[in-house]
Design an enzyme around this catalytic site. Structure first.
Site, PDB file in Angstrom:
ATOM      1  CE  LYS A 232     -10.842  47.255  21.067  1.00 33.22           C
ATOM      2  NZ  LYS A 232     -11.361  48.347  21.813  1.00 33.22           N
TER       3      LYS A 232
ATOM      4  N   GLY B 156     -24.267  48.381  21.166  1.00 34.31           N
ATOM      5  CA  GLY B 156     -23.652  48.480  22.458  1.00 34.31           C
ATOM      6  C   GLY B 156     -23.418  47.501  23.201  1.00 34.31           C
TER       7      GLY B 156
ATOM      8  CD  GLU C 265     -19.959  53.864  30.037  1.00 34.49           C
ATOM      9  OE1 GLU C 265     -18.838  54.500  29.799  1.00 34.49           O
ATOM     10  OE2 GLU C 265     -20.452  52.649  30.137  1.00 34.49           O
TER      11      GLU C 265
ATOM     12  CG  HIS D 119      35.094  29.075  11.713  1.00 35.68           C
ATOM     13  ND1 HIS D 119      35.351  29.894  12.703  1.00 35.68           N
ATOM     14  CD2 HIS D 119      35.963  27.856  11.855  1.00 35.68           C
ATOM     15  CE1 HIS D 119      36.395  29.639  13.415  1.00 35.68           C
ATOM     16  NE2 HIS D 119      36.753  28.265  12.843  1.00 35.68           N
TER      17      HIS D 119
ATOM     18  CE1 TYR E 287      21.208  24.743   5.499  1.00 40.25           C
ATOM     19  CE2 TYR E 287      21.613  23.428   3.885  1.00 40.25           C
ATOM     20  CZ  TYR E 287      20.527  23.680   4.598  1.00 40.25           C
ATOM     21  OH  TYR E 287      19.409  23.246   4.835  1.00 40.25           O
TER      22      TYR E 287
ATOM     23  CB  ALA F 178      40.985  21.986   2.246  1.00 37.48           C
TER      24      ALA F 178
END
Length: 461
Positions: free
Chosen positions: A22, A78, A157, A366, A369, A426
């Site tokens: 927990k 406890g 308790e 645009h 990478y 291009a």
């Protein structure tokens, strides 16, 4: 004053229905135990003792750098038994503050006041100081029992309480402070004659009464400070409490949040003046936003610094980046670790960068990478440009000097350098260094096939 802090973290957390202990479940990006340890550190104690049991090795290995003394509770018998395990490591004249690892939002100021309460009435012989709270719904928590003079003489308790006691709204938080010598006398006297068959720490109240040790209480100003986490619903509730407080603190300092209920901080966020944060943004680690920054909806920023006047558009993810003034990023951009942008740069939609350093005025607008790359000033990166930085074994760097224009759909096969003011046509695949001030392209001649017919779909038999 010698201050020793004990943090109880040995519980199994059955109601979480999880293989994870927990105290390792996260709130605001950090384990519950880390929240409590960091709060404890602010009190400058001589030592912090963490009592671990269930999943102990997993806890220790997950948080190896916590500045604590780990104490093993072999059997979970406890809370009183848990505190007893730490006592051999604590001097008799020390003050002991007991905290719970599943009560993560306790505030430093509250704890400082509680420590003062434990010393105020009798500095030579510590009182027992308890942190209490008044709750509208005290279900599941130990109730404070007072006599006709208003003095605390017992804590019952929930599982041991009758209906009359269950109607009491004053609860014990599990946080207390007293002299170590008191605990060393009381803890061995605890009994497990109760519904749980456990040694409750709360039984020290009746022992203090028997020993005529004064008992005092401090009422928490905020109920969230004493709220524990036993299930995922309570974890979610305290998560929203933490986030709401963080959002309010940012707005008090001048930031604008489009919706404070749709904001998540999982670290530290520092904002300049006139910062605007749209909905569903997540900030992780350390994030710094300069004056006038705008963060669009659905963005994630992790360990990022933005200079003044920057804008991050919708659905962008930034991690480990340093961005100078007046840059524009996104929408749908991903800037990975090692990305640095000088002022007036632009990273557009569907552009991914990694270890990419941009000088002033450079743009990649645009579908690109750009990894392991140095870009000079005023470079224009056309749509579809890729730096081919990986040969299957090693990464290689691309260098693009000032004023370069890169045409769309270009592949730059690293290691390669593009000289200043060069233009790349291009659709080119660049494998060798490009000279400055020249047009470089890899040409595949266009061809027309006259009389060609499209295939015709065959009829099925």
């Amino acid at each position: 004053m010698n201050l020793q802090i004990i943090i109880l973290a040995a519980g199994q957390g059955k109601r979480m229905y999880s293989d994870t202990p927990k105290v390792l479940h996260h709130l605001a990006g950090k384990p519950l135990l880390t929240h409590v340890v960091e709060t404890a550190q602010q009190l400058n104690p001589d030592a912090i003792h963490v009592i671990y049991g269930h999943g102990g090795e997993q806890i220790k290995s997950s948080l190896p750098n916590l500045p604590v003394h780990w104490v093993h509770q072999a059997e979970q018998l406890g809370t009183g038994h848990a505190v007893l395990q730490a006592m051999p490591h604590i001097p008799d004249d020390a003050y002991v503050l007991v905290l719970s690892a599943d009560v993560p939002l306790i505030q430093v100021g509250t704890l400082q006041s509680l420590i003062e309460c434990s010393q105020r009435q009798n500095p030579d012989h510590s009182v027992l100081a308890l942190l209490v709270a008044e709750l509208e719904n005290p279900s599941g928590l130990g109730r404070i029992i007072r006599n006709n003079q208003g003095e605390i003489y017992s804590i019952v308790e929930e599982k041991d309480a009758n209906e009359q006691v269950k109607n009491i709204k004053e609860i014990y938080s599990g946080v207390c402070c007293t002299l170590a010598n008191n605990l060393k006398k009381w803890l061995p006297q605890l009994s497990n004659s109760n519904a749980q068959g456990e040694y409750y720490l709360t039984e020290i109240i009746s022992l203090a009464v028997q020993n005529k040790t004064p008992i005092t209480s401090l009422t928490a100003k905020n109920s969230f400070e004493v709220q524990g986490i036993n299930n995922r619903q309570q974890l979610q509730q305290l998560e929203r409490t933490w986030q709401q407080r963080a959002a309010n603190q940012l707005m008090e300092k001048g930031a604008t949040l489009a919706d404070a209920n749709r904001f998540d901080l999982r670290g530290e966020l520092y904002c300049g003046k006139d910062v605007y944060i749209d909905i569903n943004c997540i900030f992780t680690g350390k994030v710094v936003l300069g004056n006038g920054c705008k963060i669009g909806p659905n963005c994630s920023l992790t360990n990022v610094t933005l200079g003044d006047g920057c804008e991050v558009y919708a659905n962008s993810v930034l991690e480990g980046c340093h961005i100078a003034n007046d840059c524009h990023i996104g929408p749908f951009a991903r800037l990975r670790s090692g990305t640095q942008l000088a002022s007036h740069c632009k990273i557009g939609n569907f552009v991914e960068t990694k270890k990419a350093i941009f000088d002033e005025g450079t743009k990649a607008s645009h579908l690109s990478y750009l990894g392991d790359v140095l870009l000079g000033k005023n470079v224009n990166v056309g749509a579809g440009t890729i730096t081919c930085n990986y040969d299957g074994v090693n990464k290689h760097q691309t260098i693009i000097e000032d004023g370069v224009f890169i045409g769309s759909d270009t592949q730059l096969v690293a290691p390669v350098t593009v000289g200043a003011n060069a233009t790349i046509g291009a659709g080119s695949t660049i494998r060798r260094n490009v000279p400055p001030d020249e047009l470089t392209l890899t040409e595949s001649r266009q061809k027309t096939i006259y009389g060609w017919k499209r295939p015709v779909k065959r009829e099925r038999d």
